[in-house]
Design a protein around this motif. Structure first.
Motif, PDB file in Angstrom:
ATOM      1  N   SER A  33     -23.044   3.556  23.983  1.00 20.64           N
ATOM      2  CA  SER A  33     -22.163   3.925  22.686  1.00 20.64           C
ATOM      3  C   SER A  33     -21.460   2.656  22.233  1.00 20.64           C
ATOM      4  CB  SER A  33     -21.317   4.987  22.700  1.00 20.64           C
ATOM      5  OG  SER A  33     -22.112   5.964  23.144  1.00 20.64           O
TER       6      SER A  33
ATOM      7  N   LYS B 236     -13.119   6.708  25.539  1.00 19.67           N
ATOM      8  CA  LYS B 236     -13.159   8.196  25.342  1.00 19.67           C
ATOM      9  C   LYS B 236     -11.552   8.581  25.389  1.00 19.67           C
ATOM     10  CE  LYS B 236     -17.508   9.180  27.563  1.00 19.67           C
ATOM     11  NZ  LYS B 236     -18.554  10.358  27.988  1.00 19.67           N
TER      12      LYS B 236
ATOM     13  N   LYS C  36     -16.186   6.738  19.642  1.00 19.39           N
ATOM     14  CA  LYS C  36     -16.351   7.849  18.696  1.00 19.39           C
ATOM     15  C   LYS C  36     -15.331   7.460  17.278  1.00 19.39           C
ATOM     16  CE  LYS C  36     -17.064  12.477  19.040  1.00 19.39           C
ATOM     17  NZ  LYS C  36     -17.008  13.932  19.869  1.00 19.39           N
TER      18      LYS C  36
ATOM     19  N   GLY D  26     -20.324   5.554  28.331  1.00 22.83           N
ATOM     20  CA  GLY D  26     -20.121   5.200  27.202  1.00 22.83           C
ATOM     21  C   GLY D  26     -20.627   3.889  26.807  1.00 22.83           C
TER      22      GLY D  26
ATOM     23  N   ARG E   9     -20.302   3.237  35.370  1.00 21.40           N
ATOM     24  CA  ARG E   9     -21.179   4.168  35.848  1.00 21.40           C
ATOM     25  C   ARG E   9     -21.873   5.004  34.669  1.00 21.40           C
ATOM     26  NH1 ARG E   9     -18.307   9.333  35.222  1.00 21.40           N
ATOM     27  NH2 ARG E   9     -15.986   8.690  35.305  1.00 21.40           N
TER      28      ARG E   9
HETATM   29  P1  GDP Z   1     -23.712   5.539  29.168  1.00 20.11           P
HETATM   30  O1  GDP Z   1     -24.648   6.140  30.041  1.00 20.11           O
HETATM   31  O2  GDP Z   1     -22.564   4.783  29.877  1.00 20.11           O
HETATM   32  O3  GDP Z   1     -24.566   4.449  28.186  1.00 20.11           O
HETATM   33  O4  GDP Z   1     -23.031   6.405  28.042  1.00 20.11           O
HETATM   34  P2  GDP Z   1     -23.425   6.837  26.356  1.00 20.11           P
HETATM   35  O5  GDP Z   1     -23.126   5.800  25.677  1.00 20.11           O
HETATM   36  O6  GDP Z   1     -24.806   7.255  26.594  1.00 20.11           O
HETATM   37  O7  GDP Z   1     -22.599   7.978  26.107  1.00 20.11           O
HETATM   38  C1  GDP Z   1     -22.402   9.170  27.029  1.00 20.11           C
HETATM   39  C2  GDP Z   1     -21.876  10.179  26.422  1.00 20.11           C
HETATM   40  O8  GDP Z   1     -20.622  10.152  26.021  1.00 20.11           O
HETATM   41  C3  GDP Z   1     -22.520  10.461  24.913  1.00 20.11           C
HETATM   42  O9  GDP Z   1     -22.545  12.143  24.522  1.00 20.11           O
HETATM   43  C4  GDP Z   1     -21.781   9.981  23.949  1.00 20.11           C
HETATM   44  O10 GDP Z   1     -21.669  10.482  22.627  1.00 20.11           O
HETATM   45  C5  GDP Z   1     -20.363  10.220  24.556  1.00 20.11           C
HETATM   46  N1  GDP Z   1     -19.350   9.366  24.325  1.00 20.11           N
HETATM   47  C6  GDP Z   1     -19.474   7.731  24.075  1.00 20.11           C
HETATM   48  N2  GDP Z   1     -18.204   7.247  23.866  1.00 20.11           N
HETATM   49  C7  GDP Z   1     -17.253   8.182  23.472  1.00 20.11           C
HETATM   50  C8  GDP Z   1     -15.979   8.408  23.001  1.00 20.11           C
HETATM   51  O11 GDP Z   1     -15.416   7.273  22.728  1.00 20.11           O
HETATM   52  N3  GDP Z   1     -15.705   9.425  23.112  1.00 20.11           N
HETATM   53  C9  GDP Z   1     -16.248  10.587  23.242  1.00 20.11           C
HETATM   54  N4  GDP Z   1     -15.345  11.757  22.968  1.00 20.11           N
HETATM   55  N5  GDP Z   1     -17.331  10.559  23.393  1.00 20.11           N
HETATM   56  C10 GDP Z   1     -17.979   9.555  23.703  1.00 20.11           C
END
Ligand code: GDP
Length: 465
Positions: A240, A342, A369, A237, A233
């Protein structure tokens, strides 16, 4: 398509500027044609016709007007001791588009015709110099852009797969001889012992075919890459993770949900495996039309995936959208890896939620992260698709779907033959099944495939090969 009687020619080195270039000529008239436009230096040989096989002679190369255009090397390979099995002459001149073109045009002016893509290798196959498997591997070796592909294709060029298929075919041939004798001379009963021996050989060959078939997953993963889809969803992440696997910021990462509106694709080497990776829009209900198209594409991607990496937020309980994705993933047949992302912010998922997720596939606790879990993800992928236990350079490894189909056909015929013989079926019925298996093995290696398939395979090659 050129007739086999034509003498063909092409520039076999890459186009453009270069230190040297090679113009290859193959066919009955190759030596006669080149002797009209190459004059050896010195007194030893007065014409290319006098050159012994594999002797590199320095001389003048004449253009189509009969003017010397370069000084180069002429090497003659008399049939059948050449790559194609025909008379072959290789003219090496200085590189450069205009010069190589002039030499090629001169060869054409003296009676050769332009070679089609892959025609030299096709002739090598037709003249029995290479099996189809080996010939196809030549094309793969030229195209290889990773070390694994080079090792795998190089092994097949050296005959790893063809040798294994011959070994299996030869074992079947012995059984066939015994079966034919038993069918033709029923009065000379093969006896229980004879039948047991036949059954044993059939079982051994069937197991051998099974082992070769089992290498397909690895072979294909090396040659074609595994189609891997990242789903989840919005905001869990996915982008990322995609970026971490790709190694740069290819996908946009923001904290606003729904930023990946289309499908991003990238081919990456991850855990020693080539992945054709796609990052999809989060699968959820949306009122945004553009986003909805992205979601539809994400659902399509899931259907065509060979591996799915599903991403979940370990720091939140499962939402309605997660439950919807869970439902969809339970329906797909491809393997699913569950990435609990996360974890750096803590895991709040309950035991029930965790057990629902782990019912999908292997679970990896991860943080995009901090990189926690990244090595584990790579190890899981490597274990599933890597060359684990197989030596790509020396083992027989298949990767072609055509070969797989034929081996499956051989395996099925052999299994029926084993069942038949142990059930005491008439030997002529068993014999027909063994013949079927033999035919399938022959086709695997390209003996007995039709002209259309052969032409299609060689058309994928470059000109000059
Ligand atoms: P997507 O919509 O599923 O592609 O999610 P994104 O990769 O765009 O990430 C959404 C948000 O979650 C961003 O602000 C990322 O920096 C954050 N994020 C992604 N992975 C992690 C993680 O492992 N830990 C933390 N704390 N934040 C994360």
């Amino acid at each position: 398509m050129n007739p086999l009687s034509a003498t063909i020619a092409a520039v076999s080195t890459p186009r453009g500027r270069g230190g040297i270039a090679t113009i290859r000529v193959s066919g009955t008239d190759a030596v006669n044609i080149v002797s009209e436009m190459f004059v050896p230096c010195g007194k030893k040989y007065s014409s290319a016709k006098e050159l012994p096989s594999r002797y590199a002679a320095l001389g003048s190369i004449l253009d189509s007007d009969g003017e010397a255009c370069d000084t180069g090397i002429c090497t003659v390979f008399h049939a059948p001791n050449s790559f194609t099995g025909e008379n072959v002459v290789e003219l090496s001149c200085h590189g450069g588009t205009s010069l190589t073109e002039a030499v090629l045009l001169s060869v054409i002016a003296h009676g050769a015709v332009m070679a089609d893509a892959g025609e030299f290798t096709k002739r090598a196959f037709l003249n029995g110099k290479l099996s189809l498997t080996e010939a196809e591997a030549v094309g793969r070796l030229i195209d290889a852009d990773t070390e694994e592909k080079r090792k795998l294709s190089g092994g097949a060029v050296r005959g790893n797969v063809s040798r294994e298929i011959s070994r299996l075919s030869n074992a079947l041939l012995d059984v066939m001889t015994a079966l034919y004798a038993a069918v033709d001379y029923p009065e000379e009963d093969v006896g229980d012992e004879g039948e047991r021996h036949i059954e044993e050989v059939l079982r051994t060959v069937s197991a051998g075919v099974g082992r070769l078939l089992a290498t397909y997953k690895t072979g294909r993963a090396v040659q074609e890459g595994v189609k891997c889809v990242i789903c989840g969803r919005p905001n869990v992440g996915k982008s990322s993770l995609f970026n971490r696997m790709v190694g740069d910021d290819a996908a946009i990462v923001t904290s606003v949900a729904g930023t990946t509106r289309d499908v991003l694709r990238e081919t990456v080497s991850f855990g020693g495996v080539t992945l054709r990776l796609s990052d999809t829009a989060g699968i959820h209900e949306s009122s945004d039309e553009v986003e909805n198209i992205g979601i539809e594409r994400a659902v399509d991607e899931l259907a065509g995936a060979e591996l799915i990496i599903s991403v979940w937020n370990a720091g939140e309980h499962l939402t309605e959208q997660d439950t919807e994705l869970l439902r969809r993933l339970r329906e797909v047949s491809s393997p699913v890896i569950v990435v609990l992302n996360k974890v750096d912010v803590g895991v709040v998922l309950t035991d029930t939620e965790l057990s629902e997720l782990s019912s999908l596939g292997e679970v990896i606790r991860m943080s995009c992260k901090t990189s926690e879990g990244a090595d584990e993800l790579s190890a899981v992928i490597s274990k599933r698709y890597g060359s684990d236990g197989l030596d790509l350079r020396h083992d027989a490894v298949i990767w072609d779907v055509r070969q797989r189909v034929q081996l499956l056909r051989a395996e099925s015929a052999l299994k029926s033959a084993v069942d038949g013989i142990s059930a005491g079926d008439p030997l002529d019925a068993v014999c027909t099944l063994v013949e079927e298996a033999m035919a399938a093995l022959s086709e695997t290696d390209g003996r007995g495939v039709n002209e259309e398939i052969v032409s299609e395979i060689f058309a994928r090659f470059c000109v000059g090969k």
